[in-house]
Each structure stands twice: as structure tokens, then as C-alpha cells.
Design a protein around this motif. Sequence first.
Motif, short mmCIF file in Angstrom:
data_model
loop_
_atom_site.label_atom_id
_atom_site.label_comp_id
_atom_site.label_asym_id
_atom_site.label_seq_id
_atom_site.Cartn_x
_atom_site.Cartn_y
_atom_site.Cartn_z
N GLY A 106 0.81 -1.21 0.00
CA GLY A 106 0.00 0.00 0.00
C GLY A 106 0.85 1.26 0.00
N LEU A 107 1.92 1.25 0.79
CA LEU A 107 2.83 2.40 0.80
C LEU A 107 3.47 2.60 -0.57
N TYR A 116 -5.92 4.85 -3.98
CA TYR A 116 -7.17 4.21 -3.56
C TYR A 116 -7.19 2.71 -3.85
N THR A 117 -6.07 2.04 -3.71
CA THR A 117 -6.04 0.59 -3.90
C THR A 117 -6.42 -0.11 -2.59
N HIS A 123 -2.95 -0.13 4.60
CA HIS A 123 -1.84 0.67 5.15
C HIS A 123 -2.36 1.80 6.03
N ARG A 124 -3.45 2.44 5.60
CA ARG A 124 -3.95 3.59 6.32
C ARG A 124 -4.83 3.21 7.51
N ASN A 125 -5.38 2.02 7.49
CA ASN A 125 -6.32 1.64 8.54
C ASN A 125 -6.06 0.20 8.99
N PRO A 126 -4.92 -0.05 9.66
CA PRO A 126 -4.61 -1.41 10.11
C PRO A 126 -5.59 -1.87 11.17
#
Length: 250
Positions: A106-107, A116-117, A123-126
Amino acid sequence: GRKALSVNLSDVAAMGVRPVATLLSVALPKDAVGEWAERFARGYHALSEEYSVALVGGDTTSSKDGISINGVAIGRGPLSNIKRRSAACVGDVVYVGGKLGASARGLKDILEGNEYTPNVAVHRNPQAQVAEGEWLGSRAEVRAMMDLSDGLASDLCHILKLSGCGAEVEIESVPAVNDDVESAVCGGEDYKLLFTVDGSAVEQFERDFQQQFNRLPYCVGTIISSSEPRIHWLKGGEEIAPSWRGFSHF
């Protein structure tokens, strides 16, 4: 806001207890005190409610340059449930609590301009494995445990160093997202649980885990006797020597 909280809940889960409260301190520049700060607070509050975790203190201050976020999670549970990195034993089986590498991929997507993958969302919301951590804490056959923040290649070595042993890891058993093994073992920020289980108890353990969570954890290797705390990477049963390293903070 959700990520700032989740990574701290993961630390508590890795100790085998239930998170009950948090402390939060933030330093914000002037251009972040409006909409950004409100969105951050909404995310933090929503996840706090989801896990019934109270925000009991902290601090806010200004920053001349950049955003600084410091969170602390407080857990509660029986002393007998506490899991430490130093408790792995020769013959233990090494497990991870979920698939690895999505956050690292994701990074990479973000850095390539793909915002927006599905992997960016991870990555943004573990998702901290809070329920799993508390359940694993109650199991006597579970010995060492921690969460995977810096990558399997780095974090497993923390357990090996403190436990005075080595490990064999079969790379074909690593649950790599999109079959990207390097991202799975080196990328970090997956926040899945890494733990060892008494080798004589794994059959019953897996049956009980399946019954509790309707899935199995991933068995990736075995703790072995070793004169140095290192991972022996195997492919098809043969040792290989990849130049894999997890994230190093210093």
C-alpha cells in the motif's frame, strides 16, 4: 486517527491482555488545526468506541513544522496471561495471525500516486488483533508473542535474541499478499500477531483457534537451538540466504 490508535492497541494485544484506556498527545501546525484535526479526532473516537477504550488523558500543543502524534495504550488482564518476547522455547511452532505485506504494498502504491487501492486502505487503517491477543494470552501453550510492526525478518529476531534461540522459516509458508514474500517479511506495519506455541500442543491449539475465530493462524516455522539468534530461511526444505532485513529505526 484510527491508525494512531490501532497501532497502540496492537501493542497491548501482543501482551495478551485487553486494552482499556489510552493517552494521546498531539502537536499540530496552524494549517492542521481545522478540518484535519477534526477528521483525526473522529477517526480516533470511532475506533475507541468500537473497542470500548476510554481516552483518559494526554496533551495538545502547537508545532512550528509538521504533525507529531504520541499515543499510549493501557491494558488489563491476569498476570498469568502476560506474554513476553523472551519465552520462546526450542521445539515451539512459529505462527503469524494473518496475511503479511499488504501495508508495504500500500505504501508503494501511495508513493507511485495510486491513492485508492485495497492495499492502501490496509496501510492507512490497520486492524489490531485485539480479540486474538486476549484469547492467546489465556492459553498456556502460547509462549512468546509480539506484533509485527517492522517486518517478520526483523521482529522474529527480537524474540530469538531475548529467548536465546534461532528459527527455521519456510518461505513458502509465509502468507504473503500477492505472493510478494519480500514485502511480507521486510515491509512492516502489518500489525498481525507473531507468536510461538509449544510444539506438543499445536493440534489442540489449532482446533481451539479454529473454533474460536473460524479460521487458522499461519504456521511459518519452528524455533530451533542456535548459537546465534538468527532466522534460517528455507525454500523447499533447503536453506537459502536472501538479503532480507526488516525496518530498522536507528
